[in-house]
Write an enzyme that holds these catalytic residues in place. Sequence first.
Site, PDB file in Angstrom:
ATOM      1  N   ASP A  54     -17.503  -1.583 -41.712  1.00  0.00           N
ATOM      2  CA  ASP A  54     -16.570  -0.454 -41.857  1.00  0.00           C
ATOM      3  C   ASP A  54     -15.517  -1.367 -42.634  1.00  0.00           C
ATOM      4  O   ASP A  54     -14.691  -0.521 -43.519  1.00  0.00           O
ATOM      5  CB  ASP A  54     -16.106  -0.176 -40.811  1.00  0.00           C
ATOM      6  CG  ASP A  54     -17.058   1.007 -39.987  1.00  0.00           C
ATOM      7  OD1 ASP A  54     -17.991   0.452 -39.204  1.00  0.00           O
ATOM      8  OD2 ASP A  54     -17.038   2.166 -40.139  1.00  0.00           O
TER       9      ASP A  54
ATOM     10  N   GLN B 241     -24.859   7.084 -32.408  1.00  0.00           N
ATOM     11  CA  GLN B 241     -25.244   7.124 -33.675  1.00  0.00           C
ATOM     12  C   GLN B 241     -26.791   6.530 -34.032  1.00  0.00           C
ATOM     13  O   GLN B 241     -27.752   7.302 -34.866  1.00  0.00           O
ATOM     14  CB  GLN B 241     -24.502   5.988 -34.510  1.00  0.00           C
ATOM     15  CG  GLN B 241     -23.153   6.665 -34.838  1.00  0.00           C
ATOM     16  CD  GLN B 241     -22.086   6.120 -33.956  1.00  0.00           C
ATOM     17  OE1 GLN B 241     -22.283   5.659 -32.834  1.00  0.00           O
ATOM     18  NE2 GLN B 241     -20.916   6.089 -34.226  1.00  0.00           N
TER      19      GLN B 241
ATOM     20  N   ASN C   8     -16.995  -3.554 -37.567  1.00  0.00           N
ATOM     21  CA  ASN C   8     -18.184  -2.542 -37.497  1.00  0.00           C
ATOM     22  C   ASN C   8     -18.387  -2.009 -36.141  1.00  0.00           C
ATOM     23  O   ASN C   8     -17.468  -2.315 -35.299  1.00  0.00           O
ATOM     24  CB  ASN C   8     -19.664  -3.343 -37.806  1.00  0.00           C
ATOM     25  CG  ASN C   8     -21.021  -2.337 -38.351  1.00  0.00           C
ATOM     26  OD1 ASN C   8     -20.530  -1.457 -39.024  1.00  0.00           O
ATOM     27  ND2 ASN C   8     -21.829  -2.315 -37.541  1.00  0.00           N
ATOM     28  N   LYS C   9     -19.139  -0.879 -35.843  1.00  0.00           N
ATOM     29  CA  LYS C   9     -19.188  -0.406 -34.588  1.00  0.00           C
ATOM     30  C   LYS C   9     -19.219  -1.287 -33.362  1.00  0.00           C
ATOM     31  O   LYS C   9     -19.871  -2.322 -33.425  1.00  0.00           O
ATOM     32  CB  LYS C   9     -20.772   0.429 -34.505  1.00  0.00           C
ATOM     33  CG  LYS C   9     -20.812   1.504 -33.691  1.00  0.00           C
ATOM     34  CD  LYS C   9     -19.848   2.279 -33.366  1.00  0.00           C
ATOM     35  CE  LYS C   9     -19.175   3.080 -34.497  1.00  0.00           C
ATOM     36  NZ  LYS C   9     -17.939   3.595 -34.223  1.00  0.00           N
TER      37      LYS C   9
HETATM   38  C1  LIG Z   1     -22.669   2.232 -43.656  1.00  0.00           C
HETATM   39  S1  LIG Z   1     -21.779   3.009 -42.392  1.00  0.00           S
HETATM   40  C2  LIG Z   1     -20.720   1.920 -41.876  1.00  0.00           C
HETATM   41  C3  LIG Z   1     -20.391   1.767 -40.274  1.00  0.00           C
HETATM   42  O1  LIG Z   1     -19.685   3.143 -39.932  1.00  0.00           O
HETATM   43  C4  LIG Z   1     -19.904   3.494 -38.479  1.00  0.00           C
HETATM   44  O2  LIG Z   1     -19.212   3.758 -37.862  1.00  0.00           O
HETATM   45  P1  LIG Z   1     -18.724   5.432 -37.432  1.00  0.00           P
HETATM   46  O3  LIG Z   1     -19.953   6.137 -37.072  1.00  0.00           O
HETATM   47  O4  LIG Z   1     -17.737   5.319 -36.024  1.00  0.00           O
HETATM   48  O5  LIG Z   1     -17.983   6.216 -38.497  1.00  0.00           O
HETATM   49  C5  LIG Z   1     -20.574   2.390 -38.115  1.00  0.00           C
HETATM   50  O6  LIG Z   1     -19.791   1.492 -37.783  1.00  0.00           O
HETATM   51  C6  LIG Z   1     -21.558   2.017 -39.507  1.00  0.00           C
HETATM   52  O7  LIG Z   1     -22.275   0.644 -39.271  1.00  0.00           O
END
Ligand SMILES: CSC[C@H]1O[C@H](OP(=O)(O)O)[C@H](O)[C@@H]1O
Length: 348
Positions: free
Chosen positions: A239, A198, A249-250
């Site tokens: 999250d 990401q 979170n990630k």
């Molecule tokens: C503001 S987005 C919050 C959060 O979502 C992402 O996870 P994913 O890419 O697996 O959906 C990441 O944890 C972001 O920080």
Amino acid sequence: MVEFIQPILWKDDSLYILNQLKLPETTEYNSKKTIQEVFHAIKDMELRGAPLIGITAAYGMYIGIKDASANNHRSFMELVRENAEYLRQSRPTAVNLFWAIDRMVKRAAELEDKSLDEKKYLLLEEAIEIQKEDESINRSIGENFMPLLRDGIRILTHCNAGSLATAKYGTATAPMYIAKEKGWAMKVFADETRPYLQGARLTSYELHQAEIDVTLICDNMAGFLMSQGKVDVVIVGADRVAANGDTANKIGTMSLAVLANHFKIPFYVAVPTPSIDLATPTGKEIPIEERSPLEVTSWYGKQIAPEGINVYNPAFDITPHALITAFVTEKGIVLPDYQINLQKLLVK
Ligand SMILES: CSC[C@H]1O[C@H](OP(=O)(O)O)[C@H](O)[C@@H]1O
């Protein structure tokens, strides 16, 4: 003026999703005409990011009833609840998914005295409102960060909590866009964030597009960067924030928090209130999604690990509340004691 990349579009009575699996080299929007297509777009991470998952699920709840011919409210609500249960299975960790679905079910239940066409119109309106509200929430988070930052600030961030995870400004990236509007000098370091990348594919892409000074680093470089005194603050998204402030979170976020704590660097979590879940007491109760081993053993389809190797691929981790300096929400900054102050924030 920053031209924000649109991760989701409702246009000509259809939902279009930017396929984030193909960024940054390919910009491809795909229409999602059925609730099943919406489910798989979320599950397969064509789109991702807690707030954006919620927004997408809201449109999915509308798409699931837009062609319904239910001739009474009871059968209409049966379909709505069936769709809700289905979409809830798409991903387990981001509470925004459940928050948005619950909001759509609640709205549908309020429409007993409306005609079927009115019910459909009003549910679409609710999904559009959720998207609009998120944009306003994003901006407020950015503005609320300003007292914590300064001209010349150097920020380390992880994953993508940006415009590609929300309706517009992002959460962790919102202060970066506000700082740019103010003409502040600023340096952002973005962790690549394996295995979905990401940071490399999304955060560095959107910030570079916005002409914000962003430097991409591998996840394992963050500690050394901090030890060199090159980071003033760490800002991440969330999250799900539990009632005591433990934060999902990630994967890799908790490690950053431990490092920031060691180097006495403020660690801030940017969080919209729909990501705060007072019904979950602590981080121990937050479900952590485990994803396919292929995300770890292959790189754009190229195998990078032995066939059949054991893999552990948790998509999130839990940062203990004690390692978090403050939460920044659209309603203001939240300091410890989080058990008390998160409750006050949401209840007031
Ligand atoms: C503001 S987005 C919050 C959060 O979502 C992402 O996870 P994913 O890419 O697996 O959906 C990441 O944890 C972001 O920080």
